[in-house]
Design an enzyme around this catalytic site. Structure first.
Site, PDB file in Angstrom:
ATOM      1  N   CYS A   1      41.003  47.995  42.652  1.00  0.00           N
ATOM      2  CA  CYS A   1      40.498  47.189  43.759  1.00  0.00           C
ATOM      3  C   CYS A   1      41.255  45.862  43.810  1.00  0.00           C
ATOM      4  O   CYS A   1      42.130  45.600  42.984  1.00  0.00           O
ATOM      5  CB  CYS A   1      39.000  46.947  43.584  1.00  0.00           C
ATOM      6  SG  CYS A   1      38.593  45.945  42.149  1.00  0.00           S
TER       7      CYS A   1
ATOM      8  N   CYS B   1      40.839  43.929  40.658  1.00  0.00           N
ATOM      9  CA  CYS B   1      41.653  44.529  39.592  1.00  0.00           C
ATOM     10  C   CYS B   1      43.098  44.036  39.676  1.00  0.00           C
ATOM     11  O   CYS B   1      43.722  43.739  38.656  1.00  0.00           O
ATOM     12  CB  CYS B   1      41.643  46.049  39.692  1.00  0.00           C
ATOM     13  SG  CYS B   1      40.042  46.822  39.482  1.00  0.00           S
TER      14      CYS B   1
ATOM     15  N   ARG C   1      45.095  41.835  37.055  1.00  0.00           N
ATOM     16  CA  ARG C   1      46.408  42.288  36.586  1.00  0.00           C
ATOM     17  C   ARG C   1      47.427  41.152  36.703  1.00  0.00           C
ATOM     18  O   ARG C   1      48.250  40.950  35.807  1.00  0.00           O
ATOM     19  CB  ARG C   1      46.842  43.491  37.421  1.00  0.00           C
ATOM     20  CG  ARG C   1      47.998  44.247  36.876  1.00  0.00           C
ATOM     21  CD  ARG C   1      48.290  45.464  37.723  1.00  0.00           C
ATOM     22  NE  ARG C   1      47.284  46.499  37.533  1.00  0.00           N
ATOM     23  CZ  ARG C   1      47.326  47.686  38.120  1.00  0.00           C
ATOM     24  NH1 ARG C   1      48.307  47.983  38.942  1.00  0.00           N
ATOM     25  NH2 ARG C   1      46.384  48.573  37.890  1.00  0.00           N
TER      26      ARG C   1
ATOM     27  N   CYS D   1      34.422  42.208  47.949  1.00  0.00           N
ATOM     28  CA  CYS D   1      35.763  41.653  47.777  1.00  0.00           C
ATOM     29  C   CYS D   1      36.591  41.967  49.027  1.00  0.00           C
ATOM     30  O   CYS D   1      36.174  42.733  49.888  1.00  0.00           O
ATOM     31  CB  CYS D   1      36.426  42.207  46.521  1.00  0.00           C
ATOM     32  SG  CYS D   1      36.675  43.977  46.517  1.00  0.00           S
TER      33      CYS D   1
ATOM     34  N   CYS E   1      35.669  47.171  44.924  1.00  0.00           N
ATOM     35  CA  CYS E   1      35.324  46.382  43.735  1.00  0.00           C
ATOM     36  C   CYS E   1      33.964  46.750  43.143  1.00  0.00           C
ATOM     37  O   CYS E   1      33.751  46.602  41.944  1.00  0.00           O
ATOM     38  CB  CYS E   1      35.336  44.894  44.069  1.00  0.00           C
ATOM     39  SG  CYS E   1      36.963  44.250  44.478  1.00  0.00           S
TER      40      CYS E   1
END
Length: 176
Positions: free
Chosen positions: A41, A44, A48, A104, A130
């Site tokens: 998502c 994420c 990252r 999100c 998300c």
């Protein structure tokens, strides 16, 4: 302990070890995405990116660990870990308390001068939601694990920053 951290921060080994841990976490994320077919998502992808910030900070610190460049690496490390904790916490709250009013974004929004989602779409394009729980290990969801991981990075980074103001002991084996 602070003297030990001071000595470690002035050597390449600790910085390269941190780079290795961040790289392994990035590779695990890519494994989840491309092999296990979990859809990352937007949160994420931002998490990252924060992990890539830690990776970049560790490589910067490894370049010249005895120079003032080390301080810049420590500050990038702290900033990236702090943003990672914030993002992972927000992501955790989205998963634990889903709401139709709190969601999100649909697309990742990187700055126009750094469009990572355009340059590296296999790594930075979000396709998931998300609030969806896709993976669990030891009863913790992925963002909950990331809260702990980023908090550990942040805690160690703060200790390393404090250790920069501690004078290391001289190790003299022959004088008494």
């Amino acid at each position: 302990m602070l003297q030990f951290l001071n000595r470690c921060s002035k050597g390449r080994g600790a910085w390269l070890l941190m780079a290795l841990t961040a790289l392994v976490l990035e590779l695990v994320a890519l494994y989840f995405q491309h092999v296990m077919l979990l859809q990352p998502c937007v949160m994420c992808i931002y998490e990252r990116a924060a992990l890539f910030g830690i990776l970049g900070a560790s490589l910067l610190g490894a370049i010249a660990p005895k120079s003032p460049l080390r301080y810049l690496a420590i500050f990038i490390w702290i900033y990236s870990a702090w943003k990672g904790v914030q993002l992972a916490w927000t992501h955790t709250m989205l998963q634990l308390h889903p709401s139709p009013f709190t969601t999100c974004d649909f697309f990742v929004s990187f700055p126009s001068w750094l469009p990572l989602d355009k340059w590296f779409p296999a790594v930075f394009v979000a396709s998931g939601d998300c609030a969806v729980k896709q993976w669990e290990f030891l009863s913790l969801e992925m963002p909950q694990w990331l809260v702990g991981i980023f908090a550990a990075y942040l805690f160690i980074a703060i200790l390393v920053l404090i250790s920069q103001f501690v004078k290391p002991k001289r190790r003299d084996l022959f004088s008494r």
